[in-house]
Motif scaffolding. Structure first.
Motif, PDB file in Angstrom:
ATOM      1  N   PRO A 109       6.803 -22.246 -23.717  1.00 23.00           N
ATOM      2  CA  PRO A 109       5.894 -23.172 -24.610  1.00 23.00           C
ATOM      3  C   PRO A 109       4.696 -22.281 -25.314  1.00 23.00           C
ATOM      4  O   PRO A 109       4.345 -21.513 -24.672  1.00 23.00           O
ATOM      5  CB  PRO A 109       5.259 -24.004 -23.450  1.00 23.00           C
ATOM      6  N   LEU A 110       4.422 -22.795 -26.394  1.00 22.96           N
ATOM      7  CA  LEU A 110       3.321 -22.004 -27.000  1.00 22.96           C
ATOM      8  C   LEU A 110       1.931 -21.552 -26.064  1.00 22.96           C
ATOM      9  O   LEU A 110       1.513 -20.829 -26.375  1.00 22.96           O
ATOM     10  CB  LEU A 110       2.839 -23.098 -28.313  1.00 22.96           C
ATOM     11  N   PRO A 111       1.596 -22.622 -25.390  1.00 26.62           N
ATOM     12  CA  PRO A 111       0.306 -22.288 -24.474  1.00 26.62           C
ATOM     13  C   PRO A 111       0.504 -20.841 -23.620  1.00 26.62           C
ATOM     14  O   PRO A 111      -0.401 -20.534 -23.214  1.00 26.62           O
ATOM     15  CB  PRO A 111       0.096 -23.508 -23.624  1.00 26.62           C
ATOM     16  N   ARG A 112       1.978 -20.733 -23.410  1.00 24.69           N
ATOM     17  CA  ARG A 112       2.170 -19.544 -22.474  1.00 24.69           C
ATOM     18  C   ARG A 112       2.720 -18.354 -23.162  1.00 24.69           C
ATOM     19  O   ARG A 112       3.172 -17.470 -22.889  1.00 24.69           O
ATOM     20  CB  ARG A 112       3.058 -19.934 -21.391  1.00 24.69           C
ATOM     21  N   ALA A 113       2.637 -18.455 -24.656  1.00 22.86           N
ATOM     22  CA  ALA A 113       3.190 -17.515 -25.438  1.00 22.86           C
ATOM     23  C   ALA A 113       1.931 -16.483 -25.945  1.00 22.86           C
ATOM     24  O   ALA A 113       1.354 -16.808 -26.839  1.00 22.86           O
ATOM     25  CB  ALA A 113       3.757 -17.892 -26.732  1.00 22.86           C
ATOM     26  N   VAL A 114       1.569 -15.762 -25.193  1.00 27.32           N
ATOM     27  CA  VAL A 114       0.350 -14.635 -25.299  1.00 27.32           C
ATOM     28  C   VAL A 114       0.842 -13.901 -26.684  1.00 27.32           C
ATOM     29  O   VAL A 114       1.717 -13.318 -26.717  1.00 27.32           O
ATOM     30  CB  VAL A 114       0.167 -13.912 -24.051  1.00 27.32           C
ATOM     31  N   GLY A 115      -0.330 -13.863 -27.418  1.00 22.93           N
ATOM     32  CA  GLY A 115      -0.301 -12.908 -28.783  1.00 22.93           C
ATOM     33  C   GLY A 115       0.618 -13.681 -29.613  1.00 22.93           C
ATOM     34  O   GLY A 115       0.521 -12.739 -30.899  1.00 22.93           O
ATOM     35  N   GLY A 164       1.139 -18.075 -35.128  1.00 21.23           N
ATOM     36  CA  GLY A 164       1.858 -19.157 -35.775  1.00 21.23           C
ATOM     37  C   GLY A 164       2.299 -20.092 -35.007  1.00 21.23           C
ATOM     38  O   GLY A 164       1.855 -19.998 -33.696  1.00 21.23           O
ATOM     39  N   GLY A 165       3.018 -21.022 -35.157  1.00 18.99           N
ATOM     40  CA  GLY A 165       3.588 -22.260 -34.266  1.00 18.99           C
ATOM     41  C   GLY A 165       4.807 -21.810 -33.653  1.00 18.99           C
ATOM     42  O   GLY A 165       5.206 -20.451 -33.346  1.00 18.99           O
ATOM     43  N   GLY A 166       5.471 -22.701 -33.131  1.00 15.90           N
ATOM     44  CA  GLY A 166       6.508 -22.832 -32.336  1.00 15.90           C
ATOM     45  C   GLY A 166       8.104 -22.498 -33.085  1.00 15.90           C
ATOM     46  O   GLY A 166       7.771 -22.675 -34.404  1.00 15.90           O
ATOM     47  N   ASP A 167       9.044 -22.421 -32.733  1.00 16.02           N
ATOM     48  CA  ASP A 167      10.191 -22.289 -33.125  1.00 16.02           C
ATOM     49  C   ASP A 167      11.226 -23.364 -33.174  1.00 16.02           C
ATOM     50  O   ASP A 167      12.019 -23.870 -33.984  1.00 16.02           O
ATOM     51  CB  ASP A 167      11.135 -21.018 -32.730  1.00 16.02           C
ATOM     52  N   PHE A 168      11.157 -23.959 -32.046  1.00 14.25           N
ATOM     53  CA  PHE A 168      12.016 -25.170 -31.539  1.00 14.25           C
ATOM     54  C   PHE A 168      11.569 -26.186 -30.600  1.00 14.25           C
ATOM     55  O   PHE A 168      10.368 -26.076 -30.219  1.00 14.25           O
ATOM     56  CB  PHE A 168      13.292 -24.391 -30.576  1.00 14.25           C
ATOM     57  N   VAL A 187       8.563 -21.194 -28.450  1.00 15.85           N
ATOM     58  CA  VAL A 187       8.729 -20.092 -28.908  1.00 15.85           C
ATOM     59  C   VAL A 187       9.779 -19.424 -28.564  1.00 15.85           C
ATOM     60  O   VAL A 187      10.173 -18.994 -27.366  1.00 15.85           O
ATOM     61  CB  VAL A 187       7.543 -19.344 -28.934  1.00 15.85           C
ATOM     62  N   TYR A 188      10.856 -18.977 -29.311  1.00 14.68           N
ATOM     63  CA  TYR A 188      11.985 -18.166 -29.001  1.00 14.68           C
ATOM     64  C   TYR A 188      11.467 -16.625 -28.366  1.00 14.68           C
ATOM     65  O   TYR A 188      10.775 -16.038 -28.915  1.00 14.68           O
ATOM     66  CB  TYR A 188      12.985 -18.008 -29.934  1.00 14.68           C
ATOM     67  N   THR A 189      11.892 -16.482 -27.070  1.00 11.72           N
ATOM     68  CA  THR A 189      11.261 -15.222 -26.469  1.00 11.72           C
ATOM     69  C   THR A 189      12.332 -13.979 -26.859  1.00 11.72           C
ATOM     70  O   THR A 189      11.738 -12.757 -26.558  1.00 11.72           O
ATOM     71  CB  THR A 189      11.609 -15.487 -24.950  1.00 11.72           C
ATOM     72  N   CYS A 249       4.567 -12.288 -23.573  1.00 10.74           N
ATOM     73  CA  CYS A 249       3.444 -11.693 -24.645  1.00 10.74           C
ATOM     74  C   CYS A 249       4.476 -10.926 -25.805  1.00 10.74           C
ATOM     75  O   CYS A 249       5.121 -10.130 -25.514  1.00 10.74           O
ATOM     76  CB  CYS A 249       2.643 -10.650 -24.351  1.00 10.74           C
ATOM     77  N   ASP A 250       3.751 -11.604 -27.143  1.00 15.51           N
ATOM     78  CA  ASP A 250       4.563 -10.709 -28.197  1.00 15.51           C
ATOM     79  C   ASP A 250       3.718  -9.544 -28.358  1.00 15.51           C
ATOM     80  O   ASP A 250       2.742  -9.482 -28.878  1.00 15.51           O
ATOM     81  CB  ASP A 250       4.361 -11.728 -29.289  1.00 15.51           C
ATOM     82  N   VAL A 251       4.521  -8.435 -28.332  1.00 15.59           N
ATOM     83  CA  VAL A 251       3.858  -6.994 -28.708  1.00 15.59           C
ATOM     84  C   VAL A 251       4.615  -6.675 -29.914  1.00 15.59           C
ATOM     85  O   VAL A 251       4.899  -5.479 -30.279  1.00 15.59           O
ATOM     86  CB  VAL A 251       4.009  -5.877 -27.404  1.00 15.59           C
ATOM     87  N   GLY A 252       4.627  -7.455 -31.116  1.00 13.75           N
ATOM     88  CA  GLY A 252       5.010  -6.880 -32.239  1.00 13.75           C
ATOM     89  C   GLY A 252       4.110  -6.514 -33.145  1.00 13.75           C
ATOM     90  O   GLY A 252       4.104  -6.046 -34.372  1.00 13.75           O
ATOM     91  N   HIS A 253       2.626  -6.748 -32.646  1.00 12.55           N
ATOM     92  CA  HIS A 253       1.568  -6.366 -33.614  1.00 12.55           C
ATOM     93  C   HIS A 253       0.541  -5.685 -32.854  1.00 12.55           C
ATOM     94  O   HIS A 253       0.641  -5.764 -31.294  1.00 12.55           O
ATOM     95  CB  HIS A 253       0.821  -7.597 -34.054  1.00 12.55           C
ATOM     96  N   PRO A 254      -0.306  -4.725 -33.296  1.00 15.29           N
ATOM     97  CA  PRO A 254      -1.083  -3.931 -32.368  1.00 15.29           C
ATOM     98  C   PRO A 254      -2.029  -4.681 -31.261  1.00 15.29           C
ATOM     99  O   PRO A 254      -2.155  -4.179 -30.114  1.00 15.29           O
ATOM    100  CB  PRO A 254      -2.188  -3.280 -33.665  1.00 15.29           C
TER     101      PRO A 254
END
Length: 226
Positions: free
Chosen positions: A134-140, A143-147, A162-164, A207-212
């Motif tokens: 869920p978006l609230p637990r998608a750290v970093g 943008g919005g969700g995927d599905f 958000v797709y993990t 956590c999305d670590v795709g950006h610094p």
């Protein structure tokens, strides 16, 4: 449980800016450990799981890092093949159907995602099972969700999940795509049309670590678990 796992590690990491000028994104460290090692840690305790990583950008560094670690490398040359093309190119080495796939630019806090997918996998109903947070637990997440996940577990596009980057996927439909370079989104679309695309909510944090900025956020998330 699938017998093999694909680690996506071929990308250019352009969102990381200068951090990927001299190294591939999977070798960027979070909490003193390269991202790809965080992903590999999730495979511990899963038995004799065949592990394959694809590589393109600075592939020599990926190969050197994985040397002697029972992880095969599928090099994509002369061009990068995207997620679908990359997975299809690695199938002879994976030698399994279905397979796990796992992105290498995320860090997890909570239950092992591969164990959750294994427990929820239903081959009679599913061609793919995507782990979504869920978006609230998608750290970093920027943008919005995927599905959206329906009551019966099927996925539809758009929503607050958000797709993990973790999933179980049947690989047969990869052969239906004529282009050599393609995204797994094309395969998911075909599965969705046949009502065979499912999602599983992740109960922890991711956590999305795709950006610094994701490096700091991931380290803070991991520190809170100690």
């Amino acid at each position: 449980m699938p017998d093999a796992l694909m680690l996506f590690a071929a990308g250019f990491g352009t969102r990381m800016g200068a951090l990927t000028a001299d190294r591939p994104k999977p070798l960027i460290e979070v909490a003193g450990k390269p991202l790809i090692d965080h992903a590999l840690d999730l495979t511990e305790g899963l038995g004799t799981l065949r592990r394959v990583a694809n590589a393109h950008y600075r592939a020599d560094q990926i190969e050197a890092h994985l040397l002697g670690r029972e992880v095969a490398v599928s090099r994509e040359e002369p061009r990068i093949l995207d997620t679908g093309g990359g997975l299809r190119a690695a199938l002879p080495v994976l030698d399994a159907d279905p397979v796990f796939t796992l992105n290498t630019d995320a860090v997890w806090s909570g239950p092992n995602p591969l164990n959750l997918l294994t427990d929820a996998w239903d081959p009679d109903r599913m061609d793919a099972l995507l782990l979504c947070v869920p978006l609230p637990r998608a750290v970093g997440r920027k943008g919005g969700g995927d599905f959206s996940i329906r009551d019966d577990g099927q996925l539809s596009r758009g929503g607050d999940f958000v797709y993990t980057g973790a999933q179980i996927l049947r690989t047969g439909r990869l052969a239906e795509i004529s282009e050599p370079v393609f995204s797994l989104n094309l395969v998911w679309n075909a599965m969705s049309a046949d009502e065979r695309l499912f999602g599983l909510p992740y109960p922890g944090r991711w956590c999305d670590v795709g950006h610094p900025e994701g490096i700091r956020l991931a380290e803070e998330m991991l520190a809170a678990d100690v």
